[in-house]
Design an enzyme around this catalytic site. Structure first.
Site, PDB file in Angstrom:
ATOM      1  N   ASN A  83       0.872  -1.175   0.000  1.00  0.00           N
ATOM      2  CA  ASN A  83       0.000   0.000   0.000  1.00  0.00           C
ATOM      3  C   ASN A  83       0.913   1.231   0.000  1.00  0.00           C
ATOM      4  O   ASN A  83       1.528   1.539   1.021  1.00  0.00           O
ATOM      5  CB  ASN A  83      -0.881  -0.035   1.258  1.00  0.00           C
ATOM      6  N   LYS A 119       0.111   4.266  -0.216  1.00  0.00           N
ATOM      7  CA  LYS A 119      -0.511   5.462   0.377  1.00  0.00           C
ATOM      8  C   LYS A 119      -0.286   6.659  -0.552  1.00  0.00           C
ATOM      9  O   LYS A 119      -0.287   6.485  -1.767  1.00  0.00           O
ATOM     10  CB  LYS A 119       0.023   5.678   1.795  1.00  0.00           C
ATOM     11  N   HIS A 147      -9.438   1.179   4.950  1.00  0.00           N
ATOM     12  CA  HIS A 147      -8.172   1.395   5.659  1.00  0.00           C
ATOM     13  C   HIS A 147      -8.403   2.367   6.817  1.00  0.00           C
ATOM     14  O   HIS A 147      -9.199   3.301   6.698  1.00  0.00           O
ATOM     15  CB  HIS A 147      -7.114   1.953   4.697  1.00  0.00           C
ATOM     16  N   GLU A 199      -6.771   4.756   7.835  1.00  0.00           N
ATOM     17  CA  GLU A 199      -6.513   6.168   7.489  1.00  0.00           C
ATOM     18  C   GLU A 199      -7.702   6.776   6.753  1.00  0.00           C
ATOM     19  O   GLU A 199      -7.874   8.000   6.738  1.00  0.00           O
ATOM     20  CB  GLU A 199      -5.210   6.266   6.672  1.00  0.00           C
ATOM     21  N   GLU A 236      -5.337  -4.872  10.643  1.00  0.00           N
ATOM     22  CA  GLU A 236      -4.290  -3.870  10.843  1.00  0.00           C
ATOM     23  C   GLU A 236      -4.555  -3.093  12.132  1.00  0.00           C
ATOM     24  O   GLU A 236      -5.319  -2.107  12.124  1.00  0.00           O
ATOM     25  CB  GLU A 236      -4.275  -2.886   9.673  1.00  0.00           C
ATOM     26  N   GLY A 248       2.795   2.027  10.831  1.00  0.00           N
ATOM     27  CA  GLY A 248       3.827   3.052  10.711  1.00  0.00           C
ATOM     28  C   GLY A 248       4.563   3.370  11.994  1.00  0.00           C
ATOM     29  O   GLY A 248       5.273   4.374  12.074  1.00  0.00           O
ATOM     30  N   SER A 256       3.501  -2.280  10.280  1.00  0.00           N
ATOM     31  CA  SER A 256       4.946  -2.377  10.557  1.00  0.00           C
ATOM     32  C   SER A 256       5.567  -3.714  10.150  1.00  0.00           C
ATOM     33  O   SER A 256       6.507  -4.185  10.784  1.00  0.00           O
ATOM     34  CB  SER A 256       5.242  -2.069  12.030  1.00  0.00           C
TER      35      SER A 256
HETATM   36  P1  PGA Z   1       2.989   0.194   7.559  1.00  0.00           P
HETATM   37  O1  PGA Z   1       1.513   0.449   6.970  1.00  0.00           O
HETATM   38  O2  PGA Z   1       3.468  -1.120   6.958  1.00  0.00           O
HETATM   39  O3  PGA Z   1       3.796   1.368   7.085  1.00  0.00           O
HETATM   40  O4  PGA Z   1       2.869   0.099   9.026  1.00  0.00           O
HETATM   41  C1  PGA Z   1       0.604  -0.618   6.805  1.00  0.00           C
HETATM   42  C2  PGA Z   1      -0.702  -0.092   6.252  1.00  0.00           C
HETATM   43  O5  PGA Z   1      -1.159   0.977   6.654  1.00  0.00           O
HETATM   44  O6  PGA Z   1      -1.327  -0.750   5.386  1.00  0.00           O
END
Ligand code: PGA
Length: 247
Positions: free
Chosen positions: A10, A12, A91, A93, A161, A167, A206
């Site tokens: 992803n 983003k 997601h 976010e 997640e 992150g 992560s």
């Molecule tokens: P990350 O993000 O691997 O940077 O923690 C995962 C995600 O949001 O899908």
């Protein structure tokens, strides 16, 4: 039922056209691991050119309507038309930053499936919920509220997640991941019966080359949804290799 491992990047809101060279290197490296399905979800602007490289490419969101007066939005048929094979919906976010509720996510997932796309449906609890011991109930409620009414289990993946792991470099214990995935599988089984065995459950938050083998080797973990570590071939290919190793 043997579920093929599925590793999805992803991107983003990252990536200008210069980043297509990384995607090309990722797709080329992924071809060495036939047993693993690999996809990249770049920003809308890169979907067409990335799909043209020949690898599975997806969106990060779609509008529930196929077309109309929705300034700034992109629909599922538009993603498919641009060359996408899949789309991420729900997601955290989007849920947090754009106030998407389970009902919105459900409508998006249904629209994506109707447009012929595969879906990665994201769920995950905030830290306070994890610390209060309510993570499994919280996530199962999200699953129930966000799943489309009727779906082909082979075209839907659920990504667990935990918000506090995205992150941050923090990951849950392997036992907690396995417990959550087991609970999601059981809830799917109650809802759709035997078809639940075909739904792939991804872990996200992560994931990196160092922890991927442990996470991907956990019971009921069929793949990974990867943010930061999916932006370069140097970081993403080790995760794909780990998926191939644990099979
Ligand atoms: P990350 O993000 O691997 O940077 O923690 C995962 C995600 O949001 O899908």
């Amino acid at each position: 039922m043997v579920r093929r491992k599925y590793v999805v990047g992803n991107w983003k809101m990252n990536g200008l056209s210069g980043a297509l060279a990384e995607a090309e290197a990722i797709f080329a490296g992924a071809r060495a691991h036939e047993a693993v399905d690999v996809a990249l979800c770049p920003p809308f602007t890169l979907i067409g050119p990335m799909a043209a490289l020949g690898g599975a490419t997806g969106g990060q969101d779609c509008h529930p309507q196929p077309s109309g007066a929705f300034t700034g939005s992109v629909s599922a048929p538009m993603l498919a038309d641009a060359g996408a094979a899949l789309v991420i919906v729900g997601h955290s976010e989007r849920r947090e930053g754009f106030a998407e509720r389970d009902a919105d996510v459900k409508a998006k997932a249904g629209a994506a499936l109707a447009a012929g796309l595969s879906v990665i449906l994201c769920v995950g609890e905030p830290l306070a919920v994890r610390e209060s011991g309510g993570a499994i109930d919280y996530v199962l409620a999200q699953v129930q509220g966000s799943l489309p009414g009727d779906f082909d289990p082979a075209r839907l993946a659920v990504a667990y997640e935990p918000i506090w792991a995205i992150g941050t470099g923090r990951v849950p214990t392997i036992e907690d991941v396995a417990a959550m995935h087991g609970a999601i599988r059981a809830a799917l089984s109650d809802r759709i019966g035997e078809g639940a065995a075909a739904v792939r459950l991804l872990y996200g938050g992560s994931v990196n080359g160092d922890n991927a083998a442990d996470l991907l080797g956990a019971r009921d973990v069929d793949g990974a949804l990867v943010g930061g570590a999916s932006l370069t071939a140097a970081k993403f290919l080790p995760i794909i290799e780990a998926a191939a190793r644990v099979g």
